[in-house]
Design a protein around this motif. Structure first.
Motif, PDB file in Angstrom:
ATOM      1  N   GLY A  97      53.776 -67.685 -11.649  1.00  0.00           N
ATOM      2  CA  GLY A  97      54.671 -68.537 -12.421  1.00  0.00           C
ATOM      3  C   GLY A  97      56.079 -68.515 -11.880  1.00  0.00           C
ATOM      4  N   ARG A  98      56.656 -67.338 -11.756  1.00  0.00           N
ATOM      5  CA  ARG A  98      58.027 -67.245 -11.251  1.00  0.00           C
ATOM      6  C   ARG A  98      58.087 -67.474  -9.749  1.00  0.00           C
ATOM      7  NH1 ARG A  98      61.100 -61.565 -10.886  1.00  0.00           N
ATOM      8  NH2 ARG A  98      59.830 -61.527  -8.986  1.00  0.00           N
ATOM      9  N   ASP A  99      57.257 -66.765  -8.995  1.00  0.00           N
ATOM     10  CA  ASP A  99      57.315 -66.810  -7.528  1.00  0.00           C
ATOM     11  C   ASP A  99      56.160 -67.589  -6.906  1.00  0.00           C
ATOM     12  OD1 ASP A  99      59.602 -64.874  -7.247  1.00  0.00           O
ATOM     13  OD2 ASP A  99      58.148 -63.535  -8.183  1.00  0.00           O
ATOM     14  N   VAL A 100      55.012 -67.551  -7.533  1.00  0.00           N
ATOM     15  CA  VAL A 100      53.799 -68.120  -6.946  1.00  0.00           C
ATOM     16  C   VAL A 100      53.029 -68.905  -8.003  1.00  0.00           C
ATOM     17  CG1 VAL A 100      51.534 -67.570  -5.943  1.00  0.00           C
ATOM     18  CG2 VAL A 100      53.558 -66.315  -5.191  1.00  0.00           C
ATOM     19  N   ASN A 101      52.557 -70.074  -7.626  1.00  0.00           N
ATOM     20  CA  ASN A 101      51.573 -70.814  -8.416  1.00  0.00           C
ATOM     21  C   ASN A 101      50.313 -70.980  -7.586  1.00  0.00           C
ATOM     22  OD1 ASN A 101      52.723 -71.285 -10.938  1.00  0.00           O
ATOM     23  ND2 ASN A 101      53.768 -73.156 -10.273  1.00  0.00           N
ATOM     24  N   VAL A 102      49.154 -70.872  -8.239  1.00  0.00           N
ATOM     25  CA  VAL A 102      47.870 -71.106  -7.585  1.00  0.00           C
ATOM     26  C   VAL A 102      47.221 -72.277  -8.318  1.00  0.00           C
ATOM     27  CG1 VAL A 102      45.645 -70.111  -6.955  1.00  0.00           C
ATOM     28  CG2 VAL A 102      47.683 -68.660  -7.023  1.00  0.00           C
ATOM     29  N   CYS A 103      46.884 -73.336  -7.586  1.00  0.00           N
ATOM     30  CA  CYS A 103      46.381 -74.534  -8.261  1.00  0.00           C
ATOM     31  C   CYS A 103      45.438 -75.310  -7.354  1.00  0.00           C
ATOM     32  CB  CYS A 103      47.537 -75.430  -8.702  1.00  0.00           C
ATOM     33  SG  CYS A 103      48.604 -75.965  -7.345  1.00  0.00           S
ATOM     34  N   ARG A 104      44.742 -76.256  -7.968  1.00  0.00           N
ATOM     35  CA  ARG A 104      43.860 -77.139  -7.211  1.00  0.00           C
ATOM     36  C   ARG A 104      43.732 -78.458  -7.945  1.00  0.00           C
ATOM     37  NH1 ARG A 104      37.510 -76.554  -5.533  1.00  0.00           N
ATOM     38  NH2 ARG A 104      37.530 -78.336  -4.115  1.00  0.00           N
ATOM     39  N   CYS A 105      43.654 -79.531  -7.199  1.00  0.00           N
ATOM     40  CA  CYS A 105      43.435 -80.850  -7.788  1.00  0.00           C
ATOM     41  C   CYS A 105      41.926 -81.074  -7.923  1.00  0.00           C
ATOM     42  CB  CYS A 105      44.066 -81.930  -6.913  1.00  0.00           C
ATOM     43  SG  CYS A 105      43.822 -83.605  -7.541  1.00  0.00           S
ATOM     44  N   VAL A 106      41.463 -81.226  -9.172  1.00  0.00           N
ATOM     45  CA  VAL A 106      40.041 -81.442  -9.446  1.00  0.00           C
ATOM     46  C   VAL A 106      39.888 -82.734 -10.245  1.00  0.00           C
ATOM     47  CG1 VAL A 106      37.957 -80.502 -10.507  1.00  0.00           C
ATOM     48  CG2 VAL A 106      39.632 -78.950  -9.480  1.00  0.00           C
ATOM     49  N   GLY A 108      41.270 -85.573  -9.925  1.00  0.00           N
ATOM     50  CA  GLY A 108      42.548 -86.211 -10.199  1.00  0.00           C
ATOM     51  C   GLY A 108      43.451 -85.465 -11.153  1.00  0.00           C
ATOM     52  N   LYS A 109      43.082 -84.245 -11.533  1.00  0.00           N
ATOM     53  CA  LYS A 109      43.906 -83.454 -12.445  1.00  0.00           C
ATOM     54  C   LYS A 109      44.258 -82.111 -11.811  1.00  0.00           C
ATOM     55  CE  LYS A 109      42.044 -85.520 -16.690  1.00  0.00           C
ATOM     56  NZ  LYS A 109      43.198 -86.415 -16.832  1.00  0.00           N
ATOM     57  N   LYS A 110      45.435 -81.613 -12.172  1.00  0.00           N
ATOM     58  CA  LYS A 110      45.893 -80.329 -11.653  1.00  0.00           C
ATOM     59  C   LYS A 110      45.282 -79.192 -12.467  1.00  0.00           C
ATOM     60  CE  LYS A 110      50.136 -77.612 -10.969  1.00  0.00           C
ATOM     61  NZ  LYS A 110      51.613 -77.614 -11.102  1.00  0.00           N
ATOM     62  N   LYS A 111      44.598 -78.292 -11.793  1.00  0.00           N
ATOM     63  CA  LYS A 111      44.023 -77.111 -12.440  1.00  0.00           C
ATOM     64  C   LYS A 111      44.795 -75.883 -11.980  1.00  0.00           C
ATOM     65  CE  LYS A 111      39.661 -74.676 -13.226  1.00  0.00           C
ATOM     66  NZ  LYS A 111      38.206 -74.624 -12.912  1.00  0.00           N
ATOM     67  N   VAL A 112      45.476 -75.222 -12.905  1.00  0.00           N
ATOM     68  CA  VAL A 112      46.270 -74.038 -12.580  1.00  0.00           C
ATOM     69  C   VAL A 112      45.381 -72.799 -12.665  1.00  0.00           C
ATOM     70  CG1 VAL A 112      48.277 -72.644 -13.205  1.00  0.00           C
ATOM     71  CG2 VAL A 112      48.377 -75.130 -13.423  1.00  0.00           C
ATOM     72  N   LEU A 113      45.396 -71.986 -11.621  1.00  0.00           N
ATOM     73  CA  LEU A 113      44.524 -70.815 -11.534  1.00  0.00           C
ATOM     74  C   LEU A 113      45.314 -69.506 -11.541  1.00  0.00           C
ATOM     75  CD1 LEU A 113      42.197 -72.252  -8.731  1.00  0.00           C
ATOM     76  CD2 LEU A 113      41.746 -72.232 -11.185  1.00  0.00           C
ATOM     77  N   ASP A 129      40.426 -68.460  -0.456  1.00  0.00           N
ATOM     78  CA  ASP A 129      39.206 -68.607   0.352  1.00  0.00           C
ATOM     79  C   ASP A 129      38.028 -69.134  -0.453  1.00  0.00           C
ATOM     80  OD1 ASP A 129      40.457 -67.686   2.669  1.00  0.00           O
ATOM     81  OD2 ASP A 129      39.983 -65.588   2.242  1.00  0.00           O
ATOM     82  N   GLN A 130      37.835 -68.605  -1.655  1.00  0.00           N
ATOM     83  CA  GLN A 130      36.619 -68.915  -2.418  1.00  0.00           C
ATOM     84  C   GLN A 130      36.791 -70.105  -3.364  1.00  0.00           C
ATOM     85  OE1 GLN A 130      35.072 -65.362  -4.304  1.00  0.00           O
ATOM     86  NE2 GLN A 130      35.111 -64.182  -2.413  1.00  0.00           N
ATOM     87  N   LYS A 131      37.961 -70.214  -3.989  1.00  0.00           N
ATOM     88  CA  LYS A 131      38.198 -71.329  -4.914  1.00  0.00           C
ATOM     89  C   LYS A 131      38.911 -72.500  -4.254  1.00  0.00           C
ATOM     90  CE  LYS A 131      38.377 -68.369  -9.014  1.00  0.00           C
ATOM     91  NZ  LYS A 131      39.192 -67.944 -10.194  1.00  0.00           N
ATOM     92  N   ARG A 132      39.230 -72.312  -2.962  1.00  0.00           N
ATOM     93  CA  ARG A 132      39.922 -73.349  -2.174  1.00  0.00           C
ATOM     94  C   ARG A 132      41.187 -73.829  -2.878  1.00  0.00           C
ATOM     95  NH1 ARG A 132      35.526 -77.522  -1.780  1.00  0.00           N
ATOM     96  NH2 ARG A 132      36.793 -78.616  -0.248  1.00  0.00           N
ATOM     97  N   ALA A 133      41.902 -72.838  -3.413  1.00  0.00           N
ATOM     98  CA  ALA A 133      43.116 -73.134  -4.171  1.00  0.00           C
ATOM     99  C   ALA A 133      44.328 -73.221  -3.247  1.00  0.00           C
ATOM    100  CB  ALA A 133      43.350 -72.055  -5.224  1.00  0.00           C
ATOM    101  N   THR A 134      45.286 -74.031  -3.648  1.00  0.00           N
ATOM    102  CA  THR A 134      46.568 -74.121  -2.946  1.00  0.00           C
ATOM    103  C   THR A 134      47.500 -73.042  -3.472  1.00  0.00           C
ATOM    104  OG1 THR A 134      46.464 -76.478  -2.409  1.00  0.00           O
ATOM    105  CG2 THR A 134      48.661 -75.535  -2.707  1.00  0.00           C
ATOM    106  N   ILE A 135      48.200 -72.393  -2.566  1.00  0.00           N
ATOM    107  CA  ILE A 135      49.214 -71.411  -2.942  1.00  0.00           C
ATOM    108  C   ILE A 135      50.576 -72.072  -2.792  1.00  0.00           C
ATOM    109  CG2 ILE A 135      50.269 -69.176  -2.382  1.00  0.00           C
ATOM    110  CD1 ILE A 135      47.509 -68.410  -1.148  1.00  0.00           C
ATOM    111  N   GLN A 136      51.301 -72.139  -3.888  1.00  0.00           N
ATOM    112  CA  GLN A 136      52.663 -72.681  -3.880  1.00  0.00           C
ATOM    113  C   GLN A 136      53.631 -71.505  -4.023  1.00  0.00           C
ATOM    114  OE1 GLN A 136      53.704 -75.049  -7.292  1.00  0.00           O
ATOM    115  NE2 GLN A 136      55.573 -75.832  -6.371  1.00  0.00           N
TER     116      GLN A 136
END
Length: 463
Positions: A97-106, A108-113, A129-136
């Motif tokens: 939340g503060r430093d890192v967000n992990v998310c994926r577009c599923v 057409g919607k943003k899924k926060v992990l 690697d496994q959930k193919r999530a983007t690291i922001q």
């Protein structure tokens, strides 16, 4: 397509402008960007496009794509931030939340992990690697010296806060659904490739962030793939989405953004209160009470005509105003921006050095790009007269670690002087060097007190 530029070689495009080489600590070699000055940096960042052309044809108008087959620049971009940097950064105490967000577009919607609390690198890598999530990664300039160096110069160049986010997306994945932002965006592709789709704005020069449904935005106006060393610019309000192509390595890009809440409308809101305050002191009409029960009913035609007349009067007064009173924008910029780039303990930014200035000294302003001079009402609550004062705010003692973090505590650094000091201060600001004796103040004591105050804040030096 947005304007597309490739390096010279086919005789159709102008080659990059030669720039001075600066030692680069992080990459162990010379920087392909000109970091000698704010204008030099921006010129080299958008090369071969000329600065004049950029602001005339692209800024706030349309996207610009600069594709470069430049191994030196690609290597330099990769040095700014890599996937492999996350392990050491996580060991320094990063939080979801503060430093890192992990998310994926599923669909057409943003899924926060995001998990709760502290980020652990092994879990982060597992989600990648496994959930193919983007690291922001938020505001990496807090930790990466070269991004600090770049963004500090860009804040000087634009006169506006410059933030950044890094996005790391695995192959065959997308982090965010289509959306638009309230900032001007410069994207540098650092690792791998990223496939981009841009759409015409539904809200040109948008003032807020918003998601857009896929069925609302139609077909892409521009579609292309960025590779390391490439740069993409687009104005606020430009709808966009991006994915990492399948079968390739992960993609890493940094989004450098600026001009949030920096429109003419924002500036008008910032200055109008001071203009009304000044005018009301001189004009009894503005001090007269509003109609009885005006606040209890809908605004009447009489009230609207009255306000229209006052606005015309304020416009006339504005034409002859020497000093606009900035309520917040100038101070907020100085308080929240990056300190000057300086590796080491930064003592030269917080401890005055060199000769103590005296009446016979010649002095010059230093850190000019990091100092704001403004006029405003006295902020001392014990002063009921609310006389105008001169305020000097600077960023020399700002904390890099809190830059663009929003809810972090920030402290203002600077000085205030009576309005009678404005001409002397402008002499210092507008001269390459000036004798203390020549300052436009009544007494020698005032001259010495002024320069000693500025010297103590590291804002001037004796030459």
């Amino acid at each position: 397509m947005p304007k597309k530029v490739k390096p010279a070689g086919d005789g159709k495009e102008e080659g990059p402008v030669p720039c001075k080489q600066v030692k680069l600590e992080a990459a162990g070699g010379p920087s392909p960007l000109n970091l000698d000055s704010p204008s030099g940096l921006f010129e080299s960042l958008i090369s071969p496009i000329k600065t004049e052309t950029f602001f005339k044809e692209f800024w706030e108008q349309k996207p610009l794509l600069i594709q470069r087959d430049d191994p030196v620049l690609a290597t330099y971009y990769r040095s700014l931030f890599r996937l492999s940097d996350l392990k050491s950064l996580c060991s320094r105490g990063m939080y979801y939340g503060r430093d890192v967000n992990v998310c994926r577009c599923v669909n057409g919607k943003k899924k926060v992990l995001n998990k709760d609390g502290k980020v652990h690198f092994l879990q982060l890598r597992k989600d990648f690697d496994q959930k193919r999530a983007t690291i922001q990664f938020h505001q990496p300039q807090r930790f990466k010296d070269e991004l600090w160096r770049i963004q500090e110069k860009l804040e000087c160049y634009f006169g506006s806060l410059v933030g950044s986010n890094v996005y790391i997306t695995p192959a065959g994945s997308q982090g965010l659904p289509p959306h638009y932002d309230d900032v001007e965006v410069f994207i540098l592709q650092l690792e791998g490739e990223k496939h981009w789709r841009l759409y015409h704005p539904t809200v040109p020069l948008a003032r807020e962030y918003s998601l857009e449904a896929e069925d609302r935005i139609g077909r892409p106006a521009h579609e292309f793939t960025l590779k390391p060393g490439d740069l993409l610019y687009f104005p606020r309000g430009t709808i966009h989405q991006a994915d990492t192509p399948s079968g390739l390595a992960h993609s890493t890009h940094v989004t450098i953004s600026t001009y949030q809440s920096s429109s003419w409308g924002d500036f008008l809101l910032d200055t109008i209160s001071g203009l009304v305050f000044d005018t009301a002191k001189a004009d009894v009409e503005l001090r007269a009470g509003i109609s009885r029960q005006l606040l209890l009913v809908e605004t009447t035609a009489v009230a609207t005509r009255k306000l229209s007349g006052f606005l015309r009067m304020l416009a006339d007064r504005l034409e002859g105003t020497r000093e606009l009173l900035s309520a917040d924008m100038k101070k907020d910029f100085a308080v929240n921006r990056l300190p000057p780039y300086c590796l080491g303990d930064g003592a030269e930014l917080s401890t005055p050095g060199g000769q103590l200035p005296g009446l016979d000294s010649t002095v010059r302003l230093q850190f000019r790009d990091h100092v704001v001079l403004t006029v405003g009402p006295d902020q001392d609550p014990s002063d009921e007269t609310r006389e105008k004062m001169v305020y000097i705010y600077h960023s020399l003692k700002n904390r890099r670690e809190t830059h663009m973090m929003g809810n972090e505590e920030t402290e203002s650094h600077g000085l205030r002087f009576p309005l009678s000091h404005i001409d002397a201060l402008k002499q210092i600001w507008n001269s390459s060097a000036i004798s203390v004796k020549d300052l436009k103040l009544t007494t020698d004591e005032e001259k010495q007190s002024l320069v000693l105050s500025l010297w103590t804040e590291c804002l001037i030096q004796v030459v």
